[in-house]
Write a protein that holds these residues in place. Structure first.
Motif, PDB file in Angstrom:
ATOM      1  N   SER A 134     -48.402  51.334  17.066  1.00  0.00           N
ATOM      2  CA  SER A 134     -47.221  50.479  16.844  1.00  0.00           C
ATOM      3  C   SER A 134     -46.451  50.235  18.150  1.00  0.00           C
ATOM      4  N   ILE A 135     -47.205  49.978  19.235  1.00  0.00           N
ATOM      5  CA  ILE A 135     -46.603  49.640  20.529  1.00  0.00           C
ATOM      6  C   ILE A 135     -46.636  48.126  20.691  1.00  0.00           C
ATOM      7  N   SER A 136     -45.496  47.526  20.942  1.00  0.00           N
ATOM      8  CA  SER A 136     -45.420  46.069  21.131  1.00  0.00           C
ATOM      9  C   SER A 136     -44.806  45.768  22.497  1.00  0.00           C
ATOM     10  N   PHE A 137     -44.892  44.499  22.901  1.00  0.00           N
ATOM     11  CA  PHE A 137     -44.581  44.155  24.282  1.00  0.00           C
ATOM     12  C   PHE A 137     -43.636  42.965  24.405  1.00  0.00           C
ATOM     13  N   ASP A 138     -42.851  43.011  25.490  1.00  0.00           N
ATOM     14  CA  ASP A 138     -41.934  41.925  25.840  1.00  0.00           C
ATOM     15  C   ASP A 138     -42.576  40.941  26.816  1.00  0.00           C
ATOM     16  N   PHE A 139     -43.598  41.418  27.546  1.00  0.00           N
ATOM     17  CA  PHE A 139     -44.218  40.609  28.603  1.00  0.00           C
ATOM     18  C   PHE A 139     -45.688  41.004  28.680  1.00  0.00           C
ATOM     19  N   ILE A 140     -46.560  40.006  28.707  1.00  0.00           N
ATOM     20  CA  ILE A 140     -48.001  40.253  28.783  1.00  0.00           C
ATOM     21  C   ILE A 140     -48.609  39.356  29.861  1.00  0.00           C
ATOM     22  N   PHE A 141     -49.408  39.971  30.739  1.00  0.00           N
ATOM     23  CA  PHE A 141     -50.100  39.230  31.790  1.00  0.00           C
ATOM     24  C   PHE A 141     -51.594  39.312  31.529  1.00  0.00           C
ATOM     25  N   ILE A 142     -52.225  38.162  31.310  1.00  0.00           N
ATOM     26  CA  ILE A 142     -53.663  38.092  31.038  1.00  0.00           C
ATOM     27  C   ILE A 142     -54.384  37.621  32.303  1.00  0.00           C
ATOM     28  N   ASP A 143     -55.188  38.505  32.874  1.00  0.00           N
ATOM     29  CA  ASP A 143     -55.895  38.171  34.116  1.00  0.00           C
ATOM     30  C   ASP A 143     -57.189  38.980  34.192  1.00  0.00           C
ATOM     31  N   ALA A 144     -58.058  38.765  33.214  1.00  0.00           N
ATOM     32  CA  ALA A 144     -59.319  39.498  33.166  1.00  0.00           C
ATOM     33  C   ALA A 144     -60.474  38.503  33.042  1.00  0.00           C
ATOM     34  N   SER A 162     -40.910  39.253  19.234  1.00  0.00           N
ATOM     35  CA  SER A 162     -40.370  37.897  19.202  1.00  0.00           C
ATOM     36  C   SER A 162     -39.689  37.597  20.534  1.00  0.00           C
ATOM     37  N   GLY A 163     -40.002  36.443  21.117  1.00  0.00           N
ATOM     38  CA  GLY A 163     -39.436  36.066  22.400  1.00  0.00           C
ATOM     39  C   GLY A 163     -40.222  36.559  23.591  1.00  0.00           C
ATOM     40  N   ALA A 164     -41.343  37.232  23.339  1.00  0.00           N
ATOM     41  CA  ALA A 164     -42.158  37.753  24.438  1.00  0.00           C
ATOM     42  C   ALA A 164     -42.702  36.620  25.307  1.00  0.00           C
ATOM     43  N   VAL A 165     -42.877  36.928  26.591  1.00  0.00           N
ATOM     44  CA  VAL A 165     -43.457  35.994  27.549  1.00  0.00           C
ATOM     45  C   VAL A 165     -44.901  36.402  27.819  1.00  0.00           C
ATOM     46  N   ILE A 166     -45.807  35.431  27.768  1.00  0.00           N
ATOM     47  CA  ILE A 166     -47.219  35.667  28.075  1.00  0.00           C
ATOM     48  C   ILE A 166     -47.609  34.764  29.232  1.00  0.00           C
ATOM     49  N   VAL A 167     -48.134  35.359  30.306  1.00  0.00           N
ATOM     50  CA  VAL A 167     -48.603  34.599  31.467  1.00  0.00           C
ATOM     51  C   VAL A 167     -50.110  34.768  31.568  1.00  0.00           C
ATOM     52  N   SER A 168     -50.828  33.662  31.661  1.00  0.00           N
ATOM     53  CA  SER A 168     -52.290  33.686  31.746  1.00  0.00           C
ATOM     54  C   SER A 168     -52.721  33.025  33.050  1.00  0.00           C
ATOM     55  N   ASP A 169     -53.466  33.749  33.866  1.00  0.00           N
ATOM     56  CA  ASP A 169     -53.826  33.274  35.200  1.00  0.00           C
ATOM     57  C   ASP A 169     -55.189  32.577  35.213  1.00  0.00           C
ATOM     58  N   ASN A 170     -55.412  31.818  36.284  1.00  0.00           N
ATOM     59  CA  ASN A 170     -56.708  31.175  36.574  1.00  0.00           C
ATOM     60  C   ASN A 170     -57.169  30.226  35.481  1.00  0.00           C
ATOM     61  N   VAL A 171     -56.309  29.297  35.093  1.00  0.00           N
ATOM     62  CA  VAL A 171     -56.655  28.385  34.006  1.00  0.00           C
ATOM     63  C   VAL A 171     -57.149  27.018  34.485  1.00  0.00           C
ATOM     64  N   VAL A 172     -57.050  26.739  35.783  1.00  0.00           N
ATOM     65  CA  VAL A 172     -57.456  25.425  36.290  1.00  0.00           C
ATOM     66  C   VAL A 172     -58.902  25.436  36.793  1.00  0.00           C
ATOM     67  N   ARG A 173     -59.287  26.567  37.402  1.00  0.00           N
ATOM     68  CA  ARG A 173     -60.677  26.744  37.825  1.00  0.00           C
ATOM     69  C   ARG A 173     -61.152  25.624  38.744  1.00  0.00           C
ATOM     70  N   GLY A 218     -54.206  27.640  38.704  1.00  0.00           N
ATOM     71  CA  GLY A 218     -52.991  27.460  37.933  1.00  0.00           C
ATOM     72  C   GLY A 218     -52.836  28.516  36.872  1.00  0.00           C
ATOM     73  N   PHE A 219     -51.742  28.452  36.156  1.00  0.00           N
ATOM     74  CA  PHE A 219     -51.462  29.451  35.134  1.00  0.00           C
ATOM     75  C   PHE A 219     -50.741  28.815  33.969  1.00  0.00           C
ATOM     76  N   VAL A 220     -50.772  29.512  32.844  1.00  0.00           N
ATOM     77  CA  VAL A 220     -50.048  29.099  31.642  1.00  0.00           C
ATOM     78  C   VAL A 220     -48.920  30.101  31.410  1.00  0.00           C
ATOM     79  N   ILE A 221     -47.733  29.589  31.129  1.00  0.00           N
ATOM     80  CA  ILE A 221     -46.605  30.426  30.729  1.00  0.00           C
ATOM     81  C   ILE A 221     -46.289  30.101  29.273  1.00  0.00           C
ATOM     82  N   SER A 222     -46.209  31.123  28.448  1.00  0.00           N
ATOM     83  CA  SER A 222     -45.976  30.946  27.022  1.00  0.00           C
ATOM     84  C   SER A 222     -44.814  31.823  26.559  1.00  0.00           C
ATOM     85  N   ARG A 223     -44.183  31.383  25.491  1.00  0.00           N
ATOM     86  CA  ARG A 223     -43.140  32.179  24.836  1.00  0.00           C
ATOM     87  C   ARG A 223     -43.484  32.285  23.362  1.00  0.00           C
ATOM     88  N   VAL A 224     -43.492  33.510  22.870  1.00  0.00           N
ATOM     89  CA  VAL A 224     -43.756  33.750  21.468  1.00  0.00           C
ATOM     90  C   VAL A 224     -42.470  33.513  20.674  1.00  0.00           C
TER      91      VAL A 224
END
Length: 225
Positions: A134-144, A162-173, A218-224
């Protein structure tokens, strides 16, 4: 701008200019990059400007619990750990045991060990641990590995506050993201990830193209919601 010539390495020059003006010399981060190089870890870390962007986004969010999917040698982990309050925690997932050990050493050198836990294994195998605990997050970085980006997004949503930020890297390739006939499974993974973002009502996102010392990406920035 009379006399100014655009050269092949102008992106790198601009990155160096911004780093000089905005990011003070940091021997700890330099040490991490040098250690990674000595252990032949691929030089695919975020750039200093991107690292500071992660730091600022997490700091602006006020994140207390951060998840990083893809540790490598811990360079971005140190940036993220520095954004945390004293009682904050960063969990970072790394598939390669040797990379994870180097990351642990770098994180210890940066005096961040008390706030960072490096978890070794396939991310899709270790992510369920957080659900079980039951561990949840405020910020998540996806770079795998980009092939699994769609699955990482699903887990990120399942583990986000709720309101968490998710950043995903290397989306333009290098622009290959728009190639519908590609056979590159990394690009296909990002394309499926983008399709999920389009369809998913629980999240709002934007994408930013970047150029610099790491080339065109490039990267994607998201808000839950």
């Amino acid at each position: 701008m009379e006399g100014f010539q655009i050269s092949k390495n102008i992106w790198e020059q601009v990155d160096e200019y911004f780093i000089e003006k905005l990011i003070p010399t940091d021997s700890t981060l330099d040490h991490a990059l040098q250690t990674n190089k000595e252990y032949a870890i691929p030089e695919i870390d975020v750039s200093p400007t991107q690292g500071k962007l992660l730091y600022l986004l997490a700091k602006i969010k006020g994140a207390k619990n951060i998840l990083e999917i893809g540790t490598l040698g811990g360079y971005s982990s140190i940036w993220l750990a520095r954004s945390l309050p004293e009682n904050g925690k960063l969990y970072t997932l790394e598939v390669d045991p040797e990379h994870a050990e180097v990351a642990r050493c770098n994180i210890q050198y940066a005096n961040c060990s008390n706030q960072v836990e490096v978890i070794v294994g396939e991310a899709l195998d270790t992510l369920p641990i957080f659900k079980e605990k039951s561990i949840s997050f405020d910020f998540i970085f996806i770079d795998a590995d980009k092939q699994n980006n769609p699955q990482y997004l699903k887990w990120a949503l399942a583990l986000s506050n709720s309101g968490a930020v998710i950043v995903s890297d290397n989306v333009v390739r290098d622009g290959h993201i728009v190639d519908s006939s590609t056979n590159d499974d990394r690009v296909v993974g990002v394309q499926k990830f983008m399709d999920l973002l389009k369809q998913e009502p629980r999240i709002e996102s934007t994408a930013i193209q970047t150029v610099g010392s790491k080339g065109y990406d490039g990267f994607v920035i998201s808000r839950v919601k």
